[in-house]
Structures are given as structure tokens and as C-alpha cells.
Write a protein that holds these residues in place. Sequence first.
Motif, PDB file in Angstrom:
ATOM      1  N   LYS A 137      -0.057  10.352  -0.140  1.00 22.80           N
ATOM      2  CA  LYS A 137       1.001   9.421  -0.564  1.00 22.80           C
ATOM      3  C   LYS A 137       1.882   9.960  -1.667  1.00 22.80           C
ATOM      4  CE  LYS A 137      -2.097   6.146   1.026  1.00 22.80           C
ATOM      5  NZ  LYS A 137      -3.237   7.030   0.816  1.00 22.80           N
ATOM      6  N   ILE A 138       1.409  11.003  -2.354  1.00 20.27           N
ATOM      7  CA  ILE A 138       2.255  11.629  -3.375  1.00 20.27           C
ATOM      8  C   ILE A 138       3.563  12.088  -2.739  1.00 20.27           C
ATOM      9  CG2 ILE A 138       2.470  13.660  -4.856  1.00 20.27           C
ATOM     10  CD1 ILE A 138       0.371  12.461  -6.241  1.00 20.27           C
ATOM     11  N   LEU A 141       6.718  10.083  -3.004  1.00 23.39           N
ATOM     12  CA  LEU A 141       7.341   9.833  -4.307  1.00 23.39           C
ATOM     13  C   LEU A 141       8.875   9.729  -4.233  1.00 23.39           C
ATOM     14  CD1 LEU A 141       6.899   9.299  -7.252  1.00 23.39           C
ATOM     15  CD2 LEU A 141       6.756  11.751  -7.659  1.00 23.39           C
ATOM     16  N   LYS A 155       6.517   4.684 -10.918  1.00 22.67           N
ATOM     17  CA  LYS A 155       5.299   5.342 -11.414  1.00 22.67           C
ATOM     18  C   LYS A 155       4.064   4.502 -11.097  1.00 22.67           C
ATOM     19  CE  LYS A 155       7.774   7.208 -15.419  1.00 22.67           C
ATOM     20  NZ  LYS A 155       8.586   8.072 -14.559  1.00 22.67           N
ATOM     21  N   LEU A 158       3.310   4.290  -7.350  1.00 20.71           N
ATOM     22  CA  LEU A 158       2.664   5.504  -6.850  1.00 20.71           C
ATOM     23  C   LEU A 158       1.144   5.395  -6.997  1.00 20.71           C
ATOM     24  CD1 LEU A 158       3.097   8.384  -5.740  1.00 20.71           C
ATOM     25  CD2 LEU A 158       3.036   9.197  -8.090  1.00 20.71           C
ATOM     26  N   ILE A 162      -1.951   4.526  -3.773  1.00 22.11           N
ATOM     27  CA  ILE A 162      -3.078   5.442  -3.540  1.00 22.11           C
ATOM     28  C   ILE A 162      -4.416   4.742  -3.739  1.00 22.11           C
ATOM     29  CG2 ILE A 162      -4.222   7.535  -4.372  1.00 22.11           C
ATOM     30  CD1 ILE A 162      -1.447   8.684  -4.903  1.00 22.11           C
ATOM     31  N   SER A 220      -6.519   7.447 -10.743  1.00 24.55           N
ATOM     32  CA  SER A 220      -5.225   7.004 -11.256  1.00 24.55           C
ATOM     33  C   SER A 220      -4.805   7.810 -12.480  1.00 24.55           C
ATOM     34  CB  SER A 220      -5.239   5.505 -11.564  1.00 24.55           C
ATOM     35  OG  SER A 220      -6.283   5.185 -12.417  1.00 24.55           O
ATOM     36  N   SER A 222      -5.266  11.032 -12.774  1.00 24.51           N
ATOM     37  CA  SER A 222      -4.639  12.241 -12.213  1.00 24.51           C
ATOM     38  C   SER A 222      -3.246  11.943 -11.678  1.00 24.51           C
ATOM     39  CB  SER A 222      -5.468  12.821 -11.069  1.00 24.51           C
ATOM     40  OG  SER A 222      -6.809  12.559 -11.240  1.00 24.51           O
ATOM     41  N   ILE A 223      -3.099  10.796 -10.997  1.00 26.01           N
ATOM     42  CA  ILE A 223      -1.783  10.471 -10.445  1.00 26.01           C
ATOM     43  C   ILE A 223      -0.787  10.201 -11.562  1.00 26.01           C
ATOM     44  CG2 ILE A 223      -0.520   9.022  -8.817  1.00 26.01           C
ATOM     45  CD1 ILE A 223      -3.302   8.059  -7.855  1.00 26.01           C
ATOM     46  N   PHE A 226       0.975  13.065 -12.811  1.00 23.50           N
ATOM     47  CA  PHE A 226       2.067  13.432 -11.920  1.00 23.50           C
ATOM     48  C   PHE A 226       3.296  12.558 -12.182  1.00 23.50           C
ATOM     49  CE2 PHE A 226       4.048  14.402  -7.911  1.00 23.50           C
ATOM     50  CZ  PHE A 226       3.579  15.669  -7.640  1.00 23.50           C
ATOM     51  N   GLY A 227       3.033  11.253 -12.241  1.00 23.68           N
ATOM     52  CA  GLY A 227       4.137  10.306 -12.389  1.00 23.68           C
ATOM     53  C   GLY A 227       4.838  10.403 -13.738  1.00 23.68           C
TER      54      GLY A 227
END
Lengths: 292, 242
Positions: A137-138, A141, A155, A158, A162, A220, A222-223, A226-227
Motif C-alpha cells: 500500500k505504500i 502514496l 500521512k 497511509l 496498512i 505504524s 515504520s510507516i 516514511f510518511g
Amino acid sequence: MSRLKGEMRQLGGDRAQSGDRTKSDDKSQRRLRSSASLRGSWLQTLYGMLAILLFWYVMHISVGSAAIPAPHTAILHFLRIFPGELSKHLLVSLGRISVALLVSLVLGGALGLWMGVSERADRWLSPVVYLLYPLPKIAFLPVLMILFGLGETSKIMLIIIIIIFQILVAARDGVREISKELYYSVLSLGIGRSGLYRHLILPATLPKIMTALRICVGVSISILFFGENYATTYGIGYFIMNSWLMADYVEMFSGILALSLMGFLLFKGIDLLEARWCRWTRLTRRLTDVHK
Amino acid sequence: MIEIRDLEVAYDQDIALKELNLSVPAHSTCAVIGSSGCGKTTLLYALAGLVRPQSGSIVIGGKSVSGIRKETGLVLQDYGLLPWKTVRDNLAFPLKARGFGAVETSERVGAMLEELGLESLGHRLPGELSGGQKQRVAIGRTLVLEPDVLLMDEASSALDAMTKELIQNLVLRLHRERQFTLVLVTHNIEEAVFLGQRILVMADGRVQEQIDNPYFGEADFRDHPSFFEMSLKIRRRLYEQA
Ligand SMILES: Nc1ncnc2c1ncn2[C@@H]1O[C@H](COP(=O)(O)OP(=O)(O)OP(=O)(O)O)[C@@H](O)[C@H]1O
Ligand SMILES: [Mg+2]
């Protein structure tokens, strides 16, 4: 009548075994046990910190690069900047994660319970869930950015798209695992639909949901990292990446310390809730304790 | 009190009960015995309104059963206690969910715990109880709701011989005091003879035979020759069916 009394006394035979243990005895014992385990858990935390510090020192000395600063340097810097700048970044990140976790918990939990209870809902929703669950799902984005803009919403969305599946599936499976006999027993008490949810379905699925939630916290974070690398100047992910780009490794490690602190607090929070809500599961866990 | 006519229940294609007729007078007891898989549990589920019959009718107290009937109590083999609620809460939550106030709930629960010799266990979780204690809690939980029909499935099959007899004594006493209509499913011949005013022998989803038990409820029934006579009779019938 005296025979009935005798019968009752015999029936309570197993009680005689434990002596005349009274309610308060039992309670104080329980308190003792829980305070002992509390102390145990702090010792465990201390041990974990020491083990990681040791590993960090070893890496620092053996690699000998500025990219791995000495732990004490990083910790001192962390303590210096935490009250000011760093705590602001941390709070922003914590806010984003909390909203995402909460929304996923409510939406995913409700949908999962519904799928577990209603065969029809399961039949129509499961195929969709199974197809969406494994998607990376990344990669969506850019779509999220177009739909929800570059701000907070994309953000948080995202993270939600997930982790929500994890909670949804856990809730659904939790309902399915309720035995038919238990379901029928409770149903026969005539407590209605809401009573059924409140007293049977929700508590029965809670341990599974809490386990899923714990996994979701890790994911979350880790995500989030990214966000927080686009269109923001706040958040612990931004802080770490920014320090990296400026090659300020001591600062970067301070950020990593803050991130791990946040993760730790979230995990501990979930542990506390679980200990409060799911105390009964502790009776059956720990099979290895039996022989001690 | 309970009238079953031409009952047929099937799980998908499997027919579990067929052409079943049964009538149980109010305040009496009926023990159902039969080999594994003959449909005893299904019969209880149908009586409790938990499974929908294919055809036939079940009438309890003059009303046709369609769905859960609030005055019917059900105690299943694995006790059906909520593992996350203490003994006291296991008894209290159905009352509260049915709209009883806190005071009345607590009074009723307290009285029931006392009656069953469970006062000192009120704060324990089911996982901290023995099998016999769980069984008593399960019985208590249905009885605080003051049912006029009590359905029990394999009430004591998981218990040791001694505890089994004590639970049977308890059920008999509670029946005398409270006068509910009892339908009790069992594998155990002695239990059927001890607790059944009428004993139903089931096989292949049908009631094969109904045997009246004239000695039911006699003092120290288990020690009497008539008890052994009855047990022998039931055993023979069971073997004839097999
Ligand atoms: N959920 C189900 N789906 C399909 N078949 C079922 C189901 N439950 C029971 N049956 C079948 O219905 C028949 C009657 O089952 P039931 O549980 O009523 O038997 P029982 O007399 O209670 O057996 P036991 O003494 O072993 O508990 C059996 O042949 C069983 O295989
Ligand atoms: Mg059965």
C-alpha cells in the motif's frame, strides 16, 4: 435439612483443601503476585536496556565510524535537546500514530466483528479484504497525496490503510473462535443482541485484537517514518532524516532514542490495558510455569 | 408443559431428529439417554429455540417455541461460563442485561451463591475453579433467572464418581424446591435412573422408548434394589437398540 448441609459441605470439599481461605486472603495474595511481577518487569526493562547499550558500545568501538556515535554522547545530547525541540517532534509523531491506531481499531474492529458474526457480511467482504490485504500500500502514496493532500490526512491514511487489515482479520477470527457451546449458553440467557456483543463477543475477541494492536504499533512506526519524509518539518521521522542529511549522527541517534522511547511507551501502554482487560488469559498462558 | 409433535431437525442434509414426539408434564423430570450421535443435544437445542426445526412443532407452556424463550434455562456440558468474568459477575450479568437493578441483582446472586455453597468463590474466575464448582456456577447462573424449564446436557459427565453423585443430589434437591420442568440429557444409566421421572431411550434421532420410573425420588434411592432393577432394565433396552 442437615443432610442438605452435609451435601453442600461435601460439594465444597475442594474448598476445604485450600483451608478457609477468605476473600481478602486471596486478594492480598493476588496483589502481592502482581507487585512482584511489576518489579520483575522493570528489572526486565533494565536488562533489555543494558543489553542494547552493550551491543551499541561494541558496534561503536569495532566499527569506529562517526555514523555510530558512542552511546553516552548520544544519550547526553538526547537529554539536552529532549525538553525543547525533540519533544515537539515526538508529540507530533505520537499524535499521528495515535489517531491512526484509534481509527483503525474502531473501524477495523467493528468491521471485523461484523464479519465474524454475520456469515453474509463475511461472504461479501472477505474476498475484497483478502485481495487488498497483501497489496504494497505504500505504493499508493501518490494517490493518497492527490486524494487527501500533502498534510496530515495523507500521512495518517497511509498508516490506516496498512494496519486496519491486521485488526479487522484479528477481530473476525476472534469471533469465529468462540465455541458454539459458549455461544449457545450465553444466547440462551436471553440477554439480547447488545448484551451478546458486550458480554461475549467483545471480551472474547479482545486478546486477539490487543495482540494485533501490538503488531500494528511496530508497523505504524515504520510507516510513519516514511510518511514524515514529505511535506512536513515536524515529526520524529523528519528529525532523524534531517539529521542524517546534515551528517549530524549524534543528533540522528538522539532521534532514534526518542523513537524507541515512543515505541516503548506505546507497547507498555498496550501491556497495561491488556493486563487490565484480559487478566483471564493469564490463567492459561505460561504452560512452562506448570512444572516449577 | 412441553409438547413436541413430529419434530424433524436437520443440519444441512444430515437429519438429526425425525418423527420425534414427546410430552413432558409440568414440574416433572425427563432423562434422555442414548448412544453418541443419536440427537440428544440437538433435541435440547431445539427445545431452547437455538436451532430451527425443519418441520413439526414444539410447544412449551402453551406457546410455540420460536427463538430464545426467557423462561428456559440451558446448562451445557462445558458449562458455558464466561472466562473473563468472576463467578459473581457470571451470575449477575444476565440479570443486569435483563434490566434488574443493582440491588436486586446483588441480592439474588448472593442468595444463589449461598444456596450452592459458593459464597467464598464469588471473586474467582472460572479458570480458577474445579469442574464440580464450575458445574454449580453454571447451574446457579440459569437458576437465578428463575426458569420454569431447565435443560441440562451431560451435566456431570466430566466429573469424578463422587462429585457426579453430589451434583445429581443437588439437581434433585433444586428440582424439589423450585419445581421447574427438567429435561436432562445423559450418557450415564445411573444418572438417568436417579434423575428421570420418565426415561427416554433415543436412537437414530427418534425416541425409541419411554420408560416410567415409579421409584424416582425415593429416599436413598441409590441404595435400593429398585434402583438396580431400573438400571438393569435401561441397560437392556440400550443394548437392544444398539
Ligand atoms: N453442526 C452440525 N452440523 C452437521 N451435523 C451435525 C451438527 N451437529 C450435530 N450433527 C449431527 O447430528 C447428529 C446428532 O448430533 P447430537 O450432537 O445431537 O448428538 P448427541 O446425541 O448429543 O451425541 P453425544 O452423546 O455424542 O453428545 C449427529 O449425527 C451429528 O453428527
Ligand atoms: Mg451431545
